[in-house]
Design an enzyme around this catalytic site. Structure first.
Site, short mmCIF file in Angstrom:
data_model
loop_
_atom_site.label_atom_id
_atom_site.label_comp_id
_atom_site.label_asym_id
_atom_site.label_seq_id
_atom_site.Cartn_x
_atom_site.Cartn_y
_atom_site.Cartn_z
N HIS A 140 0.87 -1.47 -0.21
CA HIS A 140 -0.09 0.31 0.25
C HIS A 140 0.94 1.32 -0.14
O HIS A 140 2.09 0.87 0.43
CB HIS A 140 -0.43 0.31 0.90
CG HIS A 140 -2.19 1.20 1.32
ND1 HIS A 140 -1.59 2.24 2.06
CD2 HIS A 140 -2.90 1.03 1.22
CE1 HIS A 140 -2.69 3.38 1.81
NE2 HIS A 140 -3.45 2.31 1.35
N ASP A 188 3.25 -4.05 7.89
CA ASP A 188 2.16 -3.40 7.72
C ASP A 188 0.55 -4.63 7.96
O ASP A 188 0.79 -5.14 7.06
CB ASP A 188 2.07 -3.34 6.95
CG ASP A 188 0.57 -2.74 6.25
OD1 ASP A 188 -0.44 -2.62 7.25
OD2 ASP A 188 0.73 -1.85 5.04
N GLN A 243 -4.66 -4.77 7.11
CA GLN A 243 -5.34 -6.13 7.08
C GLN A 243 -5.57 -7.46 6.75
O GLN A 243 -6.07 -8.31 6.67
CB GLN A 243 -5.00 -5.99 4.81
CG GLN A 243 -4.96 -4.48 4.34
CD GLN A 243 -6.75 -3.89 4.40
OE1 GLN A 243 -7.55 -4.96 4.46
NE2 GLN A 243 -7.04 -2.83 3.95
N LYS A 269 -10.21 -0.39 11.08
CA LYS A 269 -10.06 -1.42 9.23
C LYS A 269 -10.48 -3.02 11.28
O LYS A 269 -10.91 -3.77 10.24
CB LYS A 269 -9.44 -1.97 9.12
CG LYS A 269 -8.57 -0.85 7.84
CD LYS A 269 -8.08 -0.82 7.48
CE LYS A 269 -7.01 -0.26 6.63
NZ LYS A 269 -8.24 0.71 5.21
N CYS A 288 -5.04 2.65 -3.42
CA CYS A 288 -3.54 3.45 -2.92
C CYS A 288 -2.56 1.69 -2.84
O CYS A 288 -1.55 2.38 -2.25
CB CYS A 288 -3.98 3.78 -1.86
SG CYS A 288 -5.06 5.16 -1.45
N1 C6P Z 1 -6.32 0.73 2.21
C1 C6P Z 1 -7.80 0.03 1.93
O1 C6P Z 1 -9.25 1.00 1.24
P1 C6P Z 1 -5.48 4.03 6.78
O2 C6P Z 1 -5.57 4.72 6.32
O3 C6P Z 1 -3.63 4.29 8.22
O4 C6P Z 1 -5.52 3.27 7.92
O5 C6P Z 1 -4.52 3.09 6.75
C2 C6P Z 1 -3.23 2.32 5.54
C3 C6P Z 1 -3.28 1.13 4.74
C4 C6P Z 1 -1.91 0.67 5.23
N2 C6P Z 1 -1.47 -0.73 4.95
C5 C6P Z 1 -2.43 -1.54 3.71
C6 C6P Z 1 -2.50 -2.95 3.62
C7 C6P Z 1 -3.28 -0.63 3.72
O6 C6P Z 1 -4.76 -1.67 3.36
C8 C6P Z 1 -4.44 0.47 4.58
C9 C6P Z 1 -6.01 1.06 4.12
C10 C6P Z 1 -7.29 0.94 2.33
O7 C6P Z 1 -7.50 -1.13 1.16
C11 C6P Z 1 -8.08 2.24 2.52
S1 C6P Z 1 -6.25 3.35 1.06
#
Ligand code: C6P
Length: 412
Positions: free
Chosen positions: A125, A202, A205, A228, A366
């Site tokens: 991401h 990370d 997910q 999430k 993203c």
């Molecule tokens: N992905 C998606 O729709 P934040 O925005 O900080 O809570 O998470 C960022 C982020 C980082 N790593 C991974 C693997 C992610 O999937 C995400 C966020 C969302 O896939 C929003 S772009």
């Protein structure tokens, strides 16, 4: 609250799931972007603002002491949830993005030098690409990328070449937000540790879908977002091994992160406060605590099993349509099913699906390099949680047939 978890008996815990959109019952397949929130989480935040609101760590009055105790209880609960060795290894942040930025900044400040290397993967991401690019630019270091194959699996045979004496850190996603691939993080960490290279994972997910044990995995840093995993927006977690967190400098300066301030010199607070400058998101932590209780009440293994079943069912039904190509066919997957349709632009599909009551995400999610790798600019992604059902997937498949008939009846 849900006591025994069987097919979809938790749906009534989520107020928004009974909504209609465009006159149709909502089918929410965008949980990878953010999950819906159960009553217990919403109520916990409400109770804080109605009965308990106070700033923490700062005053001697009753409400301040109570709020501080609740906040620190939340930290202990998170530590238990991911099996961290100590509560002070849990730093509260705004989310995964801030957690990764914190390490990319502070770790680089201390350890990254000219011509050093940072290793990430081809399926990251943007939150696990851009902060490292910024760090490399600042320090004149280089970013290296573990490649992947067409199924969306990392090519780990490249690791012996990629991990060398110049590598200062590896930063990889546990689960891809586009492909759903569950990466063999433990194996990657073992290989990196053989060369004394720390690994950041990370977990944005992964945490919503499976039990995570940071000691068993032996990662050095683990990052995730509350929103999430059924908790409020604006609260996230950085887990770091004590020794690393002690070695790296603070990320932001301000209140709470200091021990002593004078105009001549400031000394920093101990862990975890050294990394929590300013007033933190107290209701967010309480909501996160409630969300963890909620998930554990259902059972992480029950969640994983139920969602695996749901994803496999969705993939099978989509493939049976004949006009769908799956993007991401790794052997180990969780949470998401991404695809494109013959002759239909994902954006158009997303718009019509919305009018039929189905919320999916379209675009590059993203993770632009992933879309580029598959030669695409946009991908349709259905992402699931344990509140989704096979009936919703059937309705989704019918909706896709309508989309196809409307937009491209003759292209196959
Ligand atoms: N992905 C998606 O729709 P934040 O925005 O900080 O809570 O998470 C960022 C982020 C980082 N790593 C991974 C693997 C992610 O999937 C995400 C966020 C969302 O896939 C929003 S772009």
């Amino acid at each position: 609250m849900t006591q025994i978890f069987t097919d979809n008996n938790c749906r009534s815990d989520f107020p928004v799931l009974s909504r209609q959109v465009h006159g149709k019952p909502l089918i929410y397949f965008d949980s990878a972007a953010t999950t819906q929130k159960p009553h217990v989480v919403i109520e916990r935040e409400k109770q804080y603002y109605e009965q308990e609101n106070a700033n923490i760590h700062r005053a001697a009055h009753f409400l301040a002491n109570e709020a501080t105790a609740f906040y620190e209880d939340g930290r202990k609960r998170v530590a238990e949830f991911i099996n961290a060795r100590h509560p002070h290894e849990i730093i509260f942040t705004r989310g995964t993005t801030e957690s990764i930025n914190l390490i990319a900044f502070s770790f680089a400040e201390r350890f990254l030098k000219k011509n050093d290397e940072v290793v990430i993967s081809a399926m990251e991401h943007h939150a696990n690409i851009v902060p490292w690019q910024m760090a490399c630019e600042r320090k004149k270091a280089h970013l290296k990328v573990i490649p992947m194959n067409k199924r969306g699996e990392l090519q780990l045979e490249t690791l012996p070449e990629l991990l060398n004496q110049k590598t200062k850190i590896v930063a990889i996603t546990h689960v891809s937000n586009v492909l759903g691939t569950v990466n063999p993080v433990k194996e990657i960490i073992e290989k990196a540790h053989l060369r004394n290279i720390p690994v950041l994972v990370d977990g944005a997910q992964a945490v919503p879908h499976q039990k995570v044990d940071v000691q068993e995995m032996d990662c050095d840093f683990y990052c995730f977002s509350g929103h999430k995993m059924y908790a409020p927006m604006g609260i996230g977690v950085l887990y770091g091994k004590e020794q690393w967190l002690n070695e790296i400098p603070p990320y932001q300066g301000g209140g709470e992160m200091i021990k002593k301030v004078s105009f001549a010199k400031t000394t920093y607070n101990e862990l975890p406060y050294k990394f929590e400058a300013g007033t933190p998101n107290v209701p967010g932590v309480l909501g996160l605590h409630a969300a963890i209780n909620y998930m554990e009440n259902i059972g992480l293994d029950n969640i994983a099993k139920y969602e695996k079943n749901l994803c496999e069912y969705a993939e099978k039904q989509l493939l049976a349509l004949g006009f769908v190509k799956l993007i991401g066919t790794a052997q180990h997957k969780t949470g998401v099913v991404s695809f494109v349709m013959d002759g239909v632009h994902p954006y158009d599909a997303g718009t019509i699906l919305d009018h039929l009551g189905v919320a999916v995400r379209t675009g590059h999610h993203c993770a632009e390099p992933v879309a580029d790798f598959f030669g695409l600019t946009s991908i349709i992604r259905a992402s699931f949680a344990f509140y989704n059902t096979k009936e919703e997937i059937d309705a989704f498949v019918d909706a896709l047939k309508k989309v196809k008939n409307m937009l491209s009846p003759n292209v196959s």
